[in-house]
Design a protein around this motif. Structure first.
Motif, PDB file in Angstrom:
ATOM      1  N   ALA A 170      -5.001  11.773   1.453  1.00 32.54           N
ATOM      2  CA  ALA A 170      -5.808  10.495   1.700  1.00 32.54           C
ATOM      3  C   ALA A 170      -5.136   9.332   2.266  1.00 32.54           C
ATOM      4  O   ALA A 170      -5.731   8.655   3.022  1.00 32.54           O
ATOM      5  N   ALA A 171      -3.885   9.213   1.929  1.00 39.17           N
ATOM      6  CA  ALA A 171      -3.171   8.280   2.540  1.00 39.17           C
ATOM      7  C   ALA A 171      -2.877   8.443   4.051  1.00 39.17           C
ATOM      8  O   ALA A 171      -2.921   7.414   5.036  1.00 39.17           O
ATOM      9  N   THR A 184       5.858  13.832   4.204  1.00 38.35           N
ATOM     10  CA  THR A 184       5.676  12.428   4.078  1.00 38.35           C
ATOM     11  C   THR A 184       6.588  11.678   5.182  1.00 38.35           C
ATOM     12  O   THR A 184       6.085  10.800   5.800  1.00 38.35           O
ATOM     13  N   TYR A 223       0.655  -1.196   0.038  1.00 39.63           N
ATOM     14  CA  TYR A 223       0.074  -0.112  -0.120  1.00 39.63           C
ATOM     15  C   TYR A 223       0.743   1.430   0.008  1.00 39.63           C
ATOM     16  O   TYR A 223       0.845   2.204  -0.933  1.00 39.63           O
ATOM     17  N   LEU A 224       1.834   1.240   1.085  1.00 32.67           N
ATOM     18  CA  LEU A 224       2.646   2.569   0.996  1.00 32.67           C
ATOM     19  C   LEU A 224       3.667   2.567  -0.168  1.00 32.67           C
ATOM     20  O   LEU A 224       3.746   3.781  -0.569  1.00 32.67           O
ATOM     21  N   HIS A 282      -7.386  -0.630  -1.342  1.00 35.13           N
ATOM     22  CA  HIS A 282      -7.125  -0.950  -0.166  1.00 35.13           C
ATOM     23  C   HIS A 282      -8.254  -0.569   1.123  1.00 35.13           C
ATOM     24  O   HIS A 282      -8.379  -1.280   1.845  1.00 35.13           O
ATOM     25  N   SER A 283      -8.470   0.758   0.896  1.00 40.35           N
ATOM     26  CA  SER A 283      -9.423   1.377   1.816  1.00 40.35           C
ATOM     27  C   SER A 283     -10.662   0.568   1.620  1.00 40.35           C
ATOM     28  O   SER A 283     -11.344   0.328   2.799  1.00 40.35           O
ATOM     29  N   ILE A 304       2.919   2.109  -3.132  1.00 40.17           N
ATOM     30  CA  ILE A 304       2.099   2.846  -4.120  1.00 40.17           C
ATOM     31  C   ILE A 304       1.869   4.325  -3.807  1.00 40.17           C
ATOM     32  O   ILE A 304       2.054   5.150  -4.622  1.00 40.17           O
ATOM     33  N   VAL A 305       1.652   4.376  -2.713  1.00 39.41           N
ATOM     34  CA  VAL A 305       1.236   5.728  -2.144  1.00 39.41           C
ATOM     35  C   VAL A 305       2.755   6.590  -2.178  1.00 39.41           C
ATOM     36  O   VAL A 305       2.340   7.791  -2.636  1.00 39.41           O
ATOM     37  N   VAL A 306       3.568   5.903  -1.727  1.00 39.60           N
ATOM     38  CA  VAL A 306       4.568   6.925  -1.592  1.00 39.60           C
ATOM     39  C   VAL A 306       5.684   6.838  -2.821  1.00 39.60           C
ATOM     40  O   VAL A 306       6.911   7.314  -2.567  1.00 39.60           O
ATOM     41  N   TRP A 334       5.684   8.782  -4.230  1.00 41.25           N
ATOM     42  CA  TRP A 334       6.022  10.235  -4.301  1.00 41.25           C
ATOM     43  C   TRP A 334       7.659  10.731  -4.826  1.00 41.25           C
ATOM     44  O   TRP A 334       8.067  11.588  -5.045  1.00 41.25           O
ATOM     45  N   GLU A 383       5.299   9.033   8.296  1.00 39.45           N
ATOM     46  CA  GLU A 383       6.071   7.909   8.487  1.00 39.45           C
ATOM     47  C   GLU A 383       6.443   8.130  10.293  1.00 39.45           C
ATOM     48  O   GLU A 383       6.444   6.734  10.837  1.00 39.45           O
ATOM     49  N   HIS A 423      -5.834   7.217   5.671  1.00 38.52           N
ATOM     50  CA  HIS A 423      -5.823   5.786   5.751  1.00 38.52           C
ATOM     51  C   HIS A 423      -5.186   5.253   6.879  1.00 38.52           C
ATOM     52  O   HIS A 423      -5.518   4.278   7.849  1.00 38.52           O
ATOM     53  N   ARG A 424      -3.977   5.882   7.210  1.00 41.16           N
ATOM     54  CA  ARG A 424      -2.857   5.562   8.068  1.00 41.16           C
ATOM     55  C   ARG A 424      -3.719   5.769   9.476  1.00 41.16           C
ATOM     56  O   ARG A 424      -3.577   4.967  10.700  1.00 41.16           O
ATOM     57  N   ASN A 434      -5.157   2.430  -4.148  1.00 40.02           N
ATOM     58  CA  ASN A 434      -5.283   2.778  -2.705  1.00 40.02           C
ATOM     59  C   ASN A 434      -7.011   2.612  -2.489  1.00 40.02           C
ATOM     60  O   ASN A 434      -7.348   2.351  -1.271  1.00 40.02           O
ATOM     61  N   ILE A 487      -3.175  12.768  -2.708  1.00 36.65           N
ATOM     62  CA  ILE A 487      -2.790  11.358  -2.497  1.00 36.65           C
ATOM     63  C   ILE A 487      -2.452  11.119  -1.007  1.00 36.65           C
ATOM     64  O   ILE A 487      -2.837  10.363  -0.155  1.00 36.65           O
TER      65      ILE A 487
END
Lengths: 191, 400
Positions: free
Chosen positions: B205-206, B166, A4-5, B246-247, A7-9, A11, B170, B209-210, B243, B202
């Motif tokens: 949104a991530a 980002t 998941y991450l 996944h959600s 693909i998300v990340v 960035w 993390e 999700h986290r 994504n 994105i």
């Protein structure tokens, strides 16, 4: 990092050149110079007219914006919005560092041309063409632009005569100019 | 007075730039252009022919001391960060060493600031992947320090701030990350940078999700689909569909999950990205297991595993194999679970992967044989193996 991450990340990929995919090759030196010649004046005008940055400082900011573009040319999709965004941020930053000492004159502000409109008027070949363009417009726009450019009224005077607020008058002028440009262009094509 | 004479002159004049500045601009353009040529080959060659331990010495090499080479080093950092983060960090450290030692007269000050900021931002990125968050944030501080005096570099600063946001995610500093992403979005849109603007969306949104806000995350992702389609960024569009998948899985909406994973797979296939396809398919396999369709899930995960092995990604195949072990345990097929766990041990051993990973897998196999293993044990081992990418020296601690 899980799927998941991962693909998300992705960035990270945009940080350095994924956008190069959008431009097949870097502009050569001459293209850069064309950009400089083509945009320097616009950027200076924006800094001066929109943000009231002093002339010499505005030129420095415009130069810095164009220099900074050199390393990002592969990364910039649309040049004009990028440059305009950069000069606007640079101008605001300038005033954050050099707080205003001279109060702004509201009337002078309103009389300053909208930089976007400035370009539109530039594109009309001459003043006669401007009059011809006026003929393509509806009555209200014709009246507004005549007051502004043929009678020499200020924005405030136009607002008073039309019974509207100066800010709105300024917007109407810009709108009518854009309309004039469009209609005049169409007329030219037909001829 | 004729109409023509009455016309109010609109005289703003065409402002002519200072010839000295034009000359500086042209010279810089020429220099940067020349430095780009051949830089990729130079960097690739130097990194290949120099032992990893001696990479720091490359900072003295004249051919790396320019903007073009630093751009290539930056690309190397990004391309390796996911696979070999330690190498990525070593290259990033080389980049900062070179960038910081460039003389003040080598480029216009604005360009020099951009070069240094990029090098430090890359270093922060590599540190983030190694879970060294405080150091990563310090690296981003250095990048921003370089940019701070120049208002013209707002876009560069937003790129650094995006990387910082980002990293904050993390580090589980969600509120700070969210606020920063909002600022970045404004700057990107001001510069017409629709792609990075979308990336911020994105990331937001991530973040949801986290935080376990799966419904909000799905809505946020769905809202971005139109924008991704509009700017015709197929890669980001695939990410968003993936994504949403996944959600949706988290929300138990398997129909929607399957639909969006399908779309992600279709786009990624069209883009010729088989590994990303396999990763999206891995999510689909997990979805089958999650909804209790073990047979389908196991069969699907086996086919995904084959894709990873085909690309010689033994570790990723092993992690996928642990999903199969987990599925076997869920359906109480202990013998199959144990046999498969041993198979992964053999694959890791043959590929000479980290001995600590092999130890953890061996422990799992024995725990299954002793009927002491649960799904939680598998998840613990999987997490440990993942963390080895960031902390290769970490010791395995048994849980059962």
């Amino acid at each position: 990092m899980n799927t998941y991450l991962r693909i998300v990340v992705r960035w990270s990929s945009i940080q350095n050149g994924a956008m190069t995919l959008l431009t097949n090759h870097l502009p050569d030196e001459r293209q850069f110079e064309v950009v400089y010649a083509g945009y320097f004046d616009l950027l200076v005008q924006i800094a001066i007219h929109k943000f009231r940055v002093p002339d010499s400082e505005a030129e420095t900011l415009a130069h810095d914006v164009l220099i900074s573009y050199l390393r990002k040319s592969h990364d910039v999709i649309e040049l004009r919005p990028w440059l305009v965004g950069a000069i606007c941020h640079a101008s605001r930053h300038y005033w954050r560092l050099n707080s205003r000492t001279v109060p702004t004159d509201a009337e002078t502000d309103l009389d300053r041309a909208d930089p976007a409109s400035v370009r539109i008027l530039d594109s009309l070949p001459d003043q006669l063409a401007a009059r011809e363009a006026l003929e393509c417009l509806n009555e209200r726009c014709r009246e507004i632009l005549s007051m502004r450019y043929f009678e020499g009224c200020t924005v405030i005077e136009i607002a008073e005569r039309l019974g509207i607020k100066p800010k709105y008058a300024q917007k109407l002028i810009a709108k009518c100019l854009r309309r004039a440009e469009t209609l005049y262009g169409e007329k030219g094509k037909m001829q | 007075m004729s109409d023509h004479e009455k016309v109010v002159p609109f005289d703003r004049g065409q402002r002519q730039p200072d010839p000295a500045r034009v000359a500086e601009f042209a010279a810089t353009a020429r220099k940067l252009q020349q430095e780009r040529e051949g830089a990729a080959a130079t960097v690739t060659r130097l990194l290949a022919e120099t032992p990893y331990a001696e990479w720091p010495k490359l900072a003295q090499r004249e051919e790396l001391r320019n903007s073009g080479a630093l751009d290539e080093l930056s690309r190397e950092v990004v391309s390796r960060v996911d696979r070999v983060p330690l190498e990525s960090l070593a290259i990033a450290q080389l980049g900062t060493a070179v960038a910081d030692s460039l003389s003040a007269s080598s480029y216009p000050v604005v360009v020099l600031a951009q070069i240094r900021a990029q090098a430090w931002k890359d270093r922060g990125l590599a540190l983030c992947y190694l879970a060294r968050y405080p150091e990563a944030l310090e690296a981003f501080d250095r990048a921003e320090d370089a940019l701070r005096p120049f208002g013209t570099l707002a876009h560069d600063r937003a790129i650094v701030q995006f990387a910082r946001a980002t990293t904050l995610q993390e580090a589980k500093r969600y509120d700070e990350s969210f606020a920063l992403l909002g600022e970045c979005k404004t700057i990107f849109i001001d510069h017409g940078d629709t792609r990075r603007h979308l990336m911020c969306g994105i990331a937001e949104a991530a973040l949801l999700h986290r935080m376990g806000k799966f419904a909000e995350a799905r809505t946020a992702y769905s809202d971005l689909l139109e924008q991704a389609t509009e700017i015709n960024d197929r890669s980001l569009l695939a990410s968003i569909h993936n994504n949403i998948g996944h959600s949706s899985i988290e929300l138990g909406d398997y129909t929607s999950a399957a639909d969006h994973l399908d779309r992600a797979v279709r786009i990624l296939t069209e883009l010729g990205q088989p590994l990303h396809v396999a990763r999206a398919e891995l999510a689909r396999g997990r979805m089958f297991v999650r909804k209790g369709d073990y047979e389908t899930g196991i069969a699907h995960l086996h086919s995904v595993r084959q894709q990873f092995l085909k690309h010689n990604l033994v570790e990723e195949a092993g992690l996928c194999g642990l999903d199969i072990v987990e599925a076997h345990l869920l359906r109480a097929s202990t013998i199959e679970a144990e046999a498969f766990a041993w198979q992964i041990v053999r694959e890791f051993t043959a590929a000479q992967l980290n001995a600590r990973a092999i130890t953890a897998l061996g422990y799992l196999s024995e725990a299954i044989a002793a009927r002491n293993a649960s799904v939680a044990t598998v998840q613990h081992v999987r997490q440990f193996i993942r963390n080895l990418r960031k902390q290769p020296e970490a010791e395995f601690v048994a849980t059962a």
